[in-house]
Design a protein around this motif. Structure first.
Motif, short mmCIF file in Angstrom:
data_model
loop_
_atom_site.label_atom_id
_atom_site.label_comp_id
_atom_site.label_asym_id
_atom_site.label_seq_id
_atom_site.Cartn_x
_atom_site.Cartn_y
_atom_site.Cartn_z
N PRO A 339 0.81 -1.23 0.00
CA PRO A 339 0.00 0.00 0.00
C PRO A 339 0.83 1.27 0.00
O PRO A 339 0.52 2.23 -0.73
N ASP A 340 1.90 1.30 0.80
CA ASP A 340 2.74 2.50 0.83
C ASP A 340 3.47 2.71 -0.49
O ASP A 340 3.68 3.85 -0.92
N PHE A 341 3.85 1.62 -1.14
CA PHE A 341 4.52 1.78 -2.44
C PHE A 341 3.55 2.33 -3.48
O PHE A 341 3.93 3.14 -4.33
N VAL A 342 2.31 1.90 -3.44
CA VAL A 342 1.30 2.43 -4.36
C VAL A 342 1.21 3.95 -4.20
O VAL A 342 1.19 4.70 -5.18
N ARG A 343 1.16 4.40 -2.96
CA ARG A 343 1.09 5.85 -2.71
C ARG A 343 2.36 6.55 -3.19
O ARG A 343 2.32 7.67 -3.70
N ARG A 344 3.50 5.88 -3.04
CA ARG A 344 4.78 6.48 -3.40
C ARG A 344 4.94 6.62 -4.92
O ARG A 344 5.38 7.65 -5.42
N ILE A 345 4.57 5.58 -5.66
CA ILE A 345 4.82 5.56 -7.10
C ILE A 345 3.80 6.40 -7.85
O ILE A 345 3.99 6.71 -9.04
N ALA A 346 2.73 6.80 -7.20
CA ALA A 346 1.67 7.57 -7.88
C ALA A 346 2.21 8.84 -8.51
O ALA A 346 1.69 9.30 -9.54
N ALA A 347 3.24 9.44 -7.92
CA ALA A 347 3.79 10.68 -8.45
C ALA A 347 4.38 10.51 -9.85
O ALA A 347 4.46 11.48 -10.61
N LEU A 348 4.75 9.28 -10.21
CA LEU A 348 5.33 9.02 -11.53
C LEU A 348 4.27 8.53 -12.51
O LEU A 348 4.59 8.06 -13.60
N GLU A 349 3.01 8.62 -12.13
CA GLU A 349 1.86 8.37 -12.99
C GLU A 349 1.90 7.03 -13.71
O GLU A 349 1.81 6.97 -14.94
N PRO A 350 2.02 5.93 -12.98
CA PRO A 350 1.92 4.63 -13.66
C PRO A 350 0.54 4.47 -14.29
O PRO A 350 -0.47 4.89 -13.72
N ASP A 351 0.52 3.87 -15.46
CA ASP A 351 -0.74 3.66 -16.15
C ASP A 351 -1.40 2.36 -15.74
O ASP A 351 -2.61 2.19 -15.90
N TYR A 352 -0.59 1.46 -15.21
CA TYR A 352 -1.12 0.14 -14.86
C TYR A 352 -0.28 -0.43 -13.73
O TYR A 352 0.92 -0.17 -13.63
N PHE A 353 -0.93 -1.22 -12.88
CA PHE A 353 -0.24 -1.86 -11.76
C PHE A 353 -0.68 -3.31 -11.75
O PHE A 353 -1.86 -3.61 -11.57
N ALA A 354 0.25 -4.23 -11.99
CA ALA A 354 -0.06 -5.66 -12.06
C ALA A 354 0.51 -6.36 -10.83
O ALA A 354 1.71 -6.30 -10.57
N ILE A 355 -0.37 -7.01 -10.09
CA ILE A 355 0.00 -7.68 -8.84
C ILE A 355 -0.24 -9.18 -9.02
O ILE A 355 -1.29 -9.59 -9.50
N ARG A 356 0.73 -9.98 -8.64
CA ARG A 356 0.60 -11.43 -8.82
C ARG A 356 1.12 -12.16 -7.59
O ARG A 356 1.94 -11.63 -6.84
N HIS A 357 0.62 -13.36 -7.40
CA HIS A 357 1.16 -14.21 -6.35
C HIS A 357 2.51 -14.78 -6.77
O HIS A 357 2.79 -14.96 -7.96
N LEU A 358 3.34 -15.09 -5.80
CA LEU A 358 4.63 -15.72 -6.06
C LEU A 358 4.42 -17.09 -6.69
O LEU A 358 3.61 -17.90 -6.23
N VAL A 359 5.14 -17.34 -7.78
CA VAL A 359 5.22 -18.68 -8.36
C VAL A 359 6.47 -19.33 -7.79
O VAL A 359 7.57 -18.79 -7.92
N VAL A 360 6.31 -20.47 -7.14
CA VAL A 360 7.42 -21.10 -6.43
C VAL A 360 8.20 -22.01 -7.37
O VAL A 360 7.66 -22.97 -7.91
N PHE A 361 9.46 -21.70 -7.57
CA PHE A 361 10.34 -22.52 -8.39
C PHE A 361 11.36 -23.30 -7.56
O PHE A 361 11.89 -24.31 -8.00
N HIS A 362 11.65 -22.79 -6.36
CA HIS A 362 12.71 -23.38 -5.55
C HIS A 362 12.19 -23.66 -4.14
O HIS A 362 11.41 -22.88 -3.58
N GLU A 363 12.64 -24.74 -3.58
CA GLU A 363 12.21 -25.15 -2.24
C GLU A 363 12.48 -24.05 -1.21
O GLU A 363 11.70 -23.83 -0.29
N LYS A 364 13.58 -23.33 -1.41
CA LYS A 364 13.98 -22.30 -0.44
C LYS A 364 12.99 -21.13 -0.37
O LYS A 364 12.99 -20.37 0.59
N ASP A 365 12.13 -20.99 -1.40
CA ASP A 365 11.20 -19.87 -1.44
C ASP A 365 9.80 -20.24 -0.97
O ASP A 365 8.90 -19.40 -1.00
N LEU A 366 9.63 -21.47 -0.51
CA LEU A 366 8.30 -21.95 -0.18
C LEU A 366 7.64 -21.12 0.93
O LEU A 366 6.44 -20.84 0.88
N ASP A 367 8.41 -20.72 1.93
CA ASP A 367 7.84 -19.97 3.05
C ASP A 367 7.39 -18.56 2.66
O ASP A 367 6.67 -17.91 3.43
N LEU A 368 7.81 -18.10 1.48
CA LEU A 368 7.42 -16.76 1.04
C LEU A 368 6.06 -16.75 0.35
O LEU A 368 5.47 -15.69 0.16
#
Length: 557
Positions: A339-368
């Protein structure tokens, strides 16, 4: 003389100003021409004028309607869409007339210069031409007309679910290189030192392959996307400059998915007319979080480079400003910063914001991974969605998750729950391409009616070694190889792609389509809703299929 919504100038120039209370026809320029059999093109001298900085963000295209004496009026089945390059300057624009508009005698024209955005436009001259003069304008007009036909055919192909296509794709993705300057831990290609070293040793796309595919495919496509296992802007100067020269020659709009480190070098102001979109991955609002997730990247450097791009696209004076899209991957260690990043980047007028869930490729990233953790995820997503809406930033993202749901199998019994941690092995049993094409498939759950794929009729993917894959899904199946003597159309309508399309809505649908993270996020539905002007809510929780986000059993090489 004064009319509502119109003001007349001397020398025959007509400036048509948008008027919120006027009928759309009040904002249109009308003219009747005598069309002979030799007239194949319409030439106009046009200037569009955006009165505010917001307008170039919203402008998409201008529309020219045509009608003959036999027609009862203007409507969407007889329209030519086009884009002037610049604003506030006159441009000579040539449009190819469709067959039904040639040699008709009286040809009625209605021009909507700014059909969906505020502002005004001026027309100084409109004539018919055989096209013998100005061959370059004629070439570009023919390209534009063919591309409009391709886009129309894509919609038809999706509607009737064609398996063999009479058209090329309308967009194309090319991997210029598998190399990258960063080592993001969650990356499928550079997430470990071994993978990083392997992909950074791979050769980039050859100039010969780039030329060959460009000369065959670029005349048909509207947009080219640079994306892949590596960082596109990390390609050599030779390949990047060659790619841009081909883009400019064929007047293709370019989009690029980037980590943001080489934006000033690659996207100069002179190249802005050919840039459709730059998509930058940012995964943290603090320097520490971004550095950790983005493999040592400097958040300040990326933000400075985004600011450069924003300044360059604004100062270029284009009728349609290149888009800035922000990609954010949701993880346990960054979701609270969204949420804070959304407020921060607004000054640079992004036209689109795409949010996605993490796709897990490695065992070490499972907890994320956040699937199955709605209490940690939903409050921050709700706040971010509310802020994006308040700021007027268009966005797409995953719907909220059901409370207490670890992810239900899509299409399975409502009480079947699967934990992401116990989903290993689901992808190991995937069928290879030759099995899919030559043998029957076991029954699969059918997609709900009316949910088309975003790829199989409209877009294609070429890897740097010449491999063509089905789609933008990670580890999409190989469907062909652009070796000597093989054209892209041989693959586009080859046995694999034909079978993919033919079986998509049947029990023999390909395995890779059953657990597709792009479909899971419902991006296609969101984009269609946006295109149609319909409301779309992400605040209605849904279940997710863990298989769509778990790639630990795939061979990353």
């Amino acid at each position: 003389m004064r009319t509502v919504g119109k003001r007349y100038y001397a020398a025959g120039r007509k400036l048509l100003r948008r008027n919120a209370e006027a009928d759309q026809h009040e904002d249109s320029y009308f003219k009747t021409l005598n069309a002979t059999a030799s007239d194949r093109y319409l030439d106009l001298f046009l200037r569009v004028d955006h009165p505010t900085l917001l307008a170039p963000r919203r402008y998409q295209y201008s529309k020219l309607y045509y009608a003959t004496e036999r027609d009862d009026g203007f409507h969407e089945s007889r329209v030519i869409c086009f884009q002037p390059v610049f604003q506030r300057r006159f441009e000579a624009i040539r449009l190819a007339l469709p067959e039904q508009a040639r040699g008709t005698g009286s040809l009625r024209i209605r021009l909507d210069g700014l059909p969906y955005t505020p502002g005004g436009f001026e027309v100084e001259g409109m004539t018919l031409s055989a096209g013998a003069d100005h061959p370059e304008r004629t070439r570009l007009a023919d390209l534009a007309a063919h591309r409009q036909w391709v886009r129309e055919q894509v919609i038809e192909s999706e509607t009737v679910n064609r398996s063999v296509l009479p058209h090329y794709p309308e967009s194309f993705s090319i991997e210029l290189t598998g190399r990258c300057n960063l080592r993001c831990p969650h990356c499928s290609s550079h997430g470990t030192l071994e993978l990083h070293q392997h992909h950074n040793r791979l050769p980039e796309i050859s100039a010969d392959l780039l030329d060959r595919v460009a000369h065959e495919v670029f005349p048909h496509i509207t947009a080219l996307s640079l994306v892949g296992r590596g960082e596109p802007t990390f390609a050599s100067d030779e390949i990047w400059d060659r790619c841009m020269a081909l883009v400019e020659h064929y007047n293709v709009k370019l989009s690029c998915v980037s980590n943001g480190h080489f934006i000033p070098k690659r996207f100069t102001r002179e190249r802005m007319p050919f840039v459709d979109e730059v998509c930058v991955s940012v995964d943290g609002n603090t320097a520490q979080t971004h550095k950790l997730i983005r493999g040592g990247s400097s958040l300040q450097t990326v933000l400075d480079n985004i600011e450069y791009f924003h300044r360059a696209r604004t100062e270029a004076g284009l009728a349609r400003r290149p888009k800035l899209t922000i990609y954010w991957t949701l993880m346990a260690n960054n979701v609270h910063e969204l949420p804070d990043f959304v407020r921060r980047i607004a000054a640079l007028e992004p036209d689109y914001f795409a949010i996605r869930h993490l796709v897990v490729f490695h065992e070490k990233d499972l907890d994320l991974a956040l699937l199955g953790r709605p209490s940690l995820t939903n409050p921050h997503l709700e706040e971010a969605y509310a802020e994006l809406s308040r700021l007027g930033i268009e966005f797409e993202g995953p719907p909220l998750m059901l409370e207490g749901d670890a992810g239900r199998v899509v299409g399975g019994p409502s009480d079947v729950r699967v934990d992401l941690r116990r989903s290993t092995g689901s992808h190991a049993a995937r069928l290879r391409n030759e099995q899919i094409v030559n043998g029957p498939l076991e029954p699969a759950v059918l997609l709900k009616h009316g949910e088309p794929c975003t790829w199989m009729h409209r877009s294609a993917v070429l890897m740097s070694d010449g491999q063509v894959i089905t789609c933008g899904k990670h580890y999409g199946e190989e469907v062909g190889f652009l070796e000597d003597g093989v054209s892209f159309m041989d693959i586009w309508n080859g046995p694999a792609m034909t079978n993919l399309r033919a079986t998509y809505r049947t029990p023999n649908r390909w395995k890779q389509c059953e657990a597709c993270w792009i479909r899971e996020l419902e991006w296609h539905s969101q984009r269609r809703a946006h295109d149609d002007g319909r409301e779309y809510s992400l605040n209605e929780p849904k279940s997710f299929s863990p298989d769509a986000f778990d790639y630990r059993d795939f061979d990353s090489y």
